[in-house]
Design a protein around this motif. Sequence first.
Motif, PDB file in Angstrom:
ATOM      1  N   PHE A 131     -41.989  32.457-106.505  1.00  0.00           N
ATOM      2  CA  PHE A 131     -42.936  31.812-107.418  1.00  0.00           C
ATOM      3  C   PHE A 131     -42.212  31.160-108.590  1.00  0.00           C
ATOM      4  O   PHE A 131     -42.450  29.990-108.918  1.00  0.00           O
ATOM      5  CB  PHE A 131     -43.953  32.833-107.938  1.00  0.00           C
ATOM      6  CG  PHE A 131     -44.861  32.288-109.011  1.00  0.00           C
ATOM      7  CD1 PHE A 131     -46.025  31.620-108.665  1.00  0.00           C
ATOM      8  CD2 PHE A 131     -44.552  32.429-110.351  1.00  0.00           C
ATOM      9  CE1 PHE A 131     -46.868  31.103-109.641  1.00  0.00           C
ATOM     10  CE2 PHE A 131     -45.383  31.916-111.343  1.00  0.00           C
ATOM     11  CZ  PHE A 131     -46.540  31.255-110.979  1.00  0.00           C
ATOM     12  N   ASN A 132     -41.309  31.901-109.211  1.00  0.00           N
ATOM     13  CA  ASN A 132     -40.671  31.416-110.439  1.00  0.00           C
ATOM     14  C   ASN A 132     -39.780  30.216-110.175  1.00  0.00           C
ATOM     15  O   ASN A 132     -39.727  29.278-110.988  1.00  0.00           O
ATOM     16  CB  ASN A 132     -39.855  32.548-111.072  1.00  0.00           C
ATOM     17  CG  ASN A 132     -39.458  32.238-112.502  1.00  0.00           C
ATOM     18  OD1 ASN A 132     -40.305  31.924-113.338  1.00  0.00           O
ATOM     19  ND2 ASN A 132     -38.175  32.325-112.796  1.00  0.00           N
ATOM     20  N   ASN A 133     -39.063  30.203-109.041  1.00  0.00           N
ATOM     21  CA  ASN A 133     -38.194  29.067-108.727  1.00  0.00           C
ATOM     22  C   ASN A 133     -38.987  27.785-108.555  1.00  0.00           C
ATOM     23  O   ASN A 133     -38.527  26.704-108.934  1.00  0.00           O
ATOM     24  CB  ASN A 133     -37.384  29.362-107.456  1.00  0.00           C
ATOM     25  CG  ASN A 133     -36.089  30.073-107.756  1.00  0.00           C
ATOM     26  OD1 ASN A 133     -35.092  29.476-108.113  1.00  0.00           O
ATOM     27  ND2 ASN A 133     -36.119  31.390-107.631  1.00  0.00           N
ATOM     28  N   ILE A 134     -40.173  27.884-107.974  1.00  0.00           N
ATOM     29  CA  ILE A 134     -40.995  26.698-107.747  1.00  0.00           C
ATOM     30  C   ILE A 134     -41.797  26.353-109.002  1.00  0.00           C
ATOM     31  O   ILE A 134     -41.902  25.192-109.382  1.00  0.00           O
ATOM     32  CB  ILE A 134     -41.930  26.916-106.546  1.00  0.00           C
ATOM     33  CG1 ILE A 134     -41.091  27.134-105.282  1.00  0.00           C
ATOM     34  CG2 ILE A 134     -42.873  25.734-106.357  1.00  0.00           C
ATOM     35  CD1 ILE A 134     -41.891  27.547-104.076  1.00  0.00           C
ATOM     36  N   TYR A 135     -42.346  27.356-109.664  1.00  0.00           N
ATOM     37  CA  TYR A 135     -43.157  27.143-110.858  1.00  0.00           C
ATOM     38  C   TYR A 135     -42.353  26.472-111.964  1.00  0.00           C
ATOM     39  O   TYR A 135     -42.860  25.599-112.690  1.00  0.00           O
ATOM     40  CB  TYR A 135     -43.695  28.491-111.350  1.00  0.00           C
ATOM     41  CG  TYR A 135     -44.353  28.448-112.708  1.00  0.00           C
ATOM     42  CD1 TYR A 135     -45.646  27.945-112.870  1.00  0.00           C
ATOM     43  CD2 TYR A 135     -43.688  28.918-113.846  1.00  0.00           C
ATOM     44  CE1 TYR A 135     -46.252  27.901-114.113  1.00  0.00           C
ATOM     45  CE2 TYR A 135     -44.284  28.881-115.088  1.00  0.00           C
ATOM     46  CZ  TYR A 135     -45.574  28.369-115.228  1.00  0.00           C
ATOM     47  OH  TYR A 135     -46.172  28.328-116.463  1.00  0.00           O
ATOM     48  N   SER A 136     -41.079  26.843-112.091  1.00  0.00           N
ATOM     49  CA  SER A 136     -40.257  26.307-113.178  1.00  0.00           C
ATOM     50  C   SER A 136     -39.584  24.989-112.828  1.00  0.00           C
ATOM     51  O   SER A 136     -38.893  24.404-113.661  1.00  0.00           O
ATOM     52  CB  SER A 136     -39.173  27.329-113.560  1.00  0.00           C
ATOM     53  OG  SER A 136     -38.367  27.648-112.443  1.00  0.00           O
ATOM     54  N   ALA A 137     -39.776  24.493-111.588  1.00  0.00           N
ATOM     55  CA  ALA A 137     -39.155  23.225-111.184  1.00  0.00           C
ATOM     56  C   ALA A 137     -40.006  22.049-111.635  1.00  0.00           C
ATOM     57  O   ALA A 137     -41.234  22.063-111.512  1.00  0.00           O
ATOM     58  CB  ALA A 137     -38.985  23.194-109.660  1.00  0.00           C
TER      59      ALA A 137
END
Length: 299
Positions: free
Chosen positions: A39-45
């Motif tokens: 989630f975090n890798n995609i959310y922060s991109a």
Amino acid sequence: MFMLLAVGYAVRLVGLVGDSDTAKLNSLAFKILFPFLMFNNIYSADISDSINRGLIVFTLAAIAVIYVISTIFALCIEKVPQSRGAMIQALYRSNFVIMGLPLATNIYGHGSIGVTAVMVAIVVPIYNVLAVITLEVYRKGKINVGMIIKNVLTNPLILGAAAGIACAVMQVHLPAVVEETVSQLSACATPIGIMILGASFQFSSVRKQSRNLMICLAGRLIIIPGAVLGTAVFMGIRGIGFVTLIAIFAAPCALSSYTMARQMHSDYQLAGNTVVFSSALCCFTMFLWLYIFKNMGMF
């Protein structure tokens, strides 16, 4: 990474954890920590202005070809279903989540890695969907299509990636306290996952699986990157796009492939060994790929 592996191995040697404990810790990583990492890798991109359609099409086509060839190859040389699944996953699925952004950042800086971040948001969910399908198909017993679909839709890593994509597309901004919690849980995933792998590592399994291990290592680190990157040269892909392809196709086996293989009753010892040894050898192979293509002027 190897210090964390050593810590995990030492923890098992002194008796702080046993097989039942590593199984429970693996379940925790699979169901809680890695979904937050996805989630975090995609959310922060930042995916708004960094979409390279040509690179996306090339990458998806390459993954599809690699997956099909890996499946055919595994079916021809391996008779045990669980080992087939672990081999296929080791060949097509790289450690792009952990290797991709750091590699691009070290070469181009933080301000120029939007293309790589977009590819994380696209490639990682595809990796996970294919992994769930593969490991479900090559379990023991009859293939249940309905159960495979259900397990794909309810897989924690896929749910985490889907939530990240939804937030990124709809530009949802979480409250600061929630973002901080998500970030902290995400940061735990990799070190804890590596320590669990270290605690589960057994030298005896290396001897038993030497043939399959050598095949996976050669395919993951030499044959696949050589074929894909060589094709990319002739396709005219350059700059940050080419570096992103190196991060995707020359990276070692994905850490989460071990976590998923153990949770889904695949050959997790083979999966773990491919992660350990590919991570060690990629220090040399990735350097060589970067050196060769840098001198060719690809980036």
